[in-house]
Write a protein that holds these residues in place. Structure first.
Motif, short mmCIF file in Angstrom:
data_model
loop_
_atom_site.label_atom_id
_atom_site.label_comp_id
_atom_site.label_asym_id
_atom_site.label_seq_id
_atom_site.Cartn_x
_atom_site.Cartn_y
_atom_site.Cartn_z
N ILE A 157 35.15 40.32 42.00
CA ILE A 157 36.10 41.18 42.70
C ILE A 157 37.41 41.19 41.91
N HIS A 158 38.09 42.34 41.91
CA HIS A 158 39.28 42.51 41.08
C HIS A 158 40.51 41.94 41.78
N VAL A 177 37.02 36.01 40.79
CA VAL A 177 38.08 37.03 40.75
C VAL A 177 38.39 37.33 39.29
N VAL A 178 38.40 38.62 38.94
CA VAL A 178 38.61 39.01 37.55
C VAL A 178 39.83 39.91 37.43
N GLY A 179 40.41 39.90 36.21
CA GLY A 179 41.52 40.79 35.89
C GLY A 179 41.04 41.87 34.94
N PRO A 180 41.93 42.50 34.22
CA PRO A 180 41.54 43.52 33.24
C PRO A 180 40.58 42.94 32.20
N GLY A 181 39.54 43.72 31.86
CA GLY A 181 38.56 43.24 30.89
C GLY A 181 37.63 42.18 31.44
N ARG A 182 37.55 42.05 32.77
CA ARG A 182 36.71 41.06 33.45
C ARG A 182 37.06 39.62 33.06
N VAL A 238 37.46 33.20 45.03
CA VAL A 238 37.79 33.31 46.46
C VAL A 238 36.50 33.04 47.23
N SER A 239 36.58 32.21 48.24
CA SER A 239 35.39 31.95 49.05
C SER A 239 35.19 33.08 50.05
N GLN A 253 33.39 33.27 25.28
CA GLN A 253 34.46 32.60 24.55
C GLN A 253 35.83 33.23 24.81
N GLU A 254 35.86 34.47 25.29
CA GLU A 254 37.12 35.15 25.61
C GLU A 254 37.47 35.02 27.09
N GLU A 255 36.79 34.12 27.79
CA GLU A 255 37.02 33.86 29.22
C GLU A 255 36.65 35.04 30.10
N ARG A 256 35.78 35.92 29.62
CA ARG A 256 35.31 37.02 30.44
C ARG A 256 34.11 36.58 31.26
N LEU A 257 34.06 37.03 32.49
CA LEU A 257 32.97 36.65 33.40
C LEU A 257 31.67 37.28 32.94
N VAL A 258 30.63 36.45 32.73
CA VAL A 258 29.32 36.97 32.31
C VAL A 258 28.20 36.58 33.28
N GLY A 259 28.46 35.64 34.18
CA GLY A 259 27.41 35.22 35.10
C GLY A 259 27.89 34.14 36.05
N ILE A 260 26.96 33.61 36.81
CA ILE A 260 27.29 32.55 37.76
C ILE A 260 26.14 31.55 37.81
N LEU A 261 26.52 30.30 37.94
CA LEU A 261 25.54 29.21 38.02
C LEU A 261 25.47 28.74 39.46
#
Length: 455
Positions: free
Chosen positions: A151-152, A179-184, A190-191, A240-248
């Protein structure tokens, strides 16, 4: 109780039917019995049967039941089972798997089979699976779920809840929302509980909190141990650029830790881990898992024989010394194994790091001294009363020295293995036992030569 007894009897009859001669009538019997057997028992039978028998059982299950059972199987066994299923059945199962589970399966299949199954996926499923397959098998990115709902930070709570409701069936979990910003780029989490409790106009950026995350290329065991040590329910995965790619998620972590623990236990006992259940493994597979280690240990045991040959003249002078060799070598091996197991476990859960080498050596040296003092005192008294005090002194001093040496070596070896990038379990029990046997004999005969005045 009657239902339980009926289910148990049906399970026993189903197992007998699977292992007996198969004909069209038997298949009808299997289908009838499978309807009476609990799903958990069906899963056990599939896991412990041969792939061909499991395939026959799969064909009498509904699509949903077959998928549930299939997801619980080890990837290597899934690959064998697929070879015995018909193409439509395989396509249905593969389509129903999560992308991370599908990637594990494809990693075990021949490239041509995996490619054919990949082409049968929808474009979205193919894209997510390809993304996971792009990571090495040892990286946590290979086991994450790319189906993550981010979510943005600029959204309101109402906007975020609208997105969650619209995509509720897609993501692996919605209990923890990255929670992501520009560029994910990941900002935090947030729960779902806090999102539900927030006012509709609250901005997500005002609700976000820091959260533990991991890079997709992080070693899978390291990430999983960290996940468990912080008692998380989910953990974002970034590039490596701290962009969200998945969840564990917890189920992924438990699968990894179970597999790593089984591997450490097997190698610590001098075998290779089985990639399927014991009862469904062939005799050849069981032999292969053990023979290499037995050969390595047999060759390494020659060192102990060479030590005995060097000190053969001392044994000729005082034959009673030979009586204590099993006691001393066994004590050294057991002491070293105890230390190695403790330190290996501490390394796995992050309690000890490579930089703690000096502290571990000093601690294990003291532990070995205390253990050796207790065992040495007992050995001195018992051996002294039976064989004379000179022999008792030799045994007492040897037990003290061997325990100190073995505990130190046992604590040292796993850390060295970690430093050079090897599996600490490989350097554990088998090799430490052999090393401590040979070194313990050298210590034993050196002390005996000095105390008894042998030449």
């Amino acid at each position: 109780m009657a239902d339980t007894t009926e289910g148990t009897e049906a399970a026993d009859r189903l197992e007998s039917a699977l292992t007996g001669r198969i004909d069209p009538g038997t298949l009808d019997e299997i289908a009838g019995l499978a309807r009476l057997v609990p799903r958990a028992e069906i899963a056990r039978l599939v896991h412990t049967s041969t792939p061909l028998q499991s395939a026959m059982l799969f064909r009498v299950l509904t699509k949903e039941e077959a998928l549930d059972v299939f997801e619980d199987l080890p990837p290597a066994y899934q690959a064998e089972l697929i070879g015995n299923l018909r193409e439509p059945e395989v396509a249905d199962i593969v389509e129903g798997l999560d992308p991370d589970d599908r990637a594990e399966l494809f990693g075990e299949l021949p490239a041509s089979v995996a490619s054919r199954l990949m082409k049968g996926l929808t474009p979205d499923e193919r894209s997510m699976t390809s993304a996971v397959l792009g990571y090495p098998k040892s990286a946590i990115g290979r086991y994450m779920s790319p189906e993550v709902l981010g979510i943005h930070e600029d959204w309101t709570a109402a906007q975020a809840m609208e997105v969650v409701r619209a995509r509720i069936d897609g993501p692996e979990t919605v209990y923890l929302l990255p929670v992501v910003g520009p560029g994910r780029v990941l900002r935090g989490v947030v729960s779902l509980r806090n999102l539900l409790a927030a006012d509709e106009d609250t901005i997500i950026a005002d609700m976000v909190r820091d959260s533990l995350s991991t890079h997709a290329l992080t070693d899978r065991e390291e990430a999983s141990r960290e996940f468990l040590s912080h008692r998380l329910i989910a953990m974002p995965v970034t590039d490596q650029e701290e962009r969200l790619v998945g969840i564990l998620t917890m189920d992924d972590v438990l699968d990894i830790v179970d597999e790593e623990d089984a591997e450490d236990l097997a190698r610590g006992s001098g075998t290779e881990p089985l990639d399927r259940s014991y009862l469904s493994s062939t005799i050849i597979r069981l032999v292969k898992s053990r023979i290499v280690w037995l050969l390595v240990l047999a060759v390494s045991a020659i060192l102990t024989v060479q030590v005995l040959e060097v000190y053969e003249d001392r044994l000729d002078q005082v034959v009673v010394l030979a009586l204590f060799i099993p006691l001393l070598t066994g004590t050294g091996g057991n002491t070293g194994n105890q230390a190695a197991t403790t330190v290996t476990r501490a390394l796995a859960v992050g309690e000890v790091r490579v930089r703690d080498l000096g502290r571990v050596i000093w601690r294990e040296l003291r532990v070995g001294a205390v253990l050796g003092s207790v065992l040495g005192t007992l050995g001195f008294i018992i051996a002294g009363l039976v064989y004379g005090w000179a022999i008792g002194l030799v045994i007492g001093l040897t037990l003290l020295s061997v325990c100190m040496m073995a505990a130190t070596v046992g604590g040292l070896m796993p850390i060295i293995a970690k430093k050079v990038g090897a599996d600490p379990a490989v350097f554990s029990n088998p090799f430490i036992s052999t090393f401590c046997d040979a070194t313990g004999l050298i210590i034993y005969f050196t002390i005996a030569t000095t105390v008894l005045g042998l030449s």
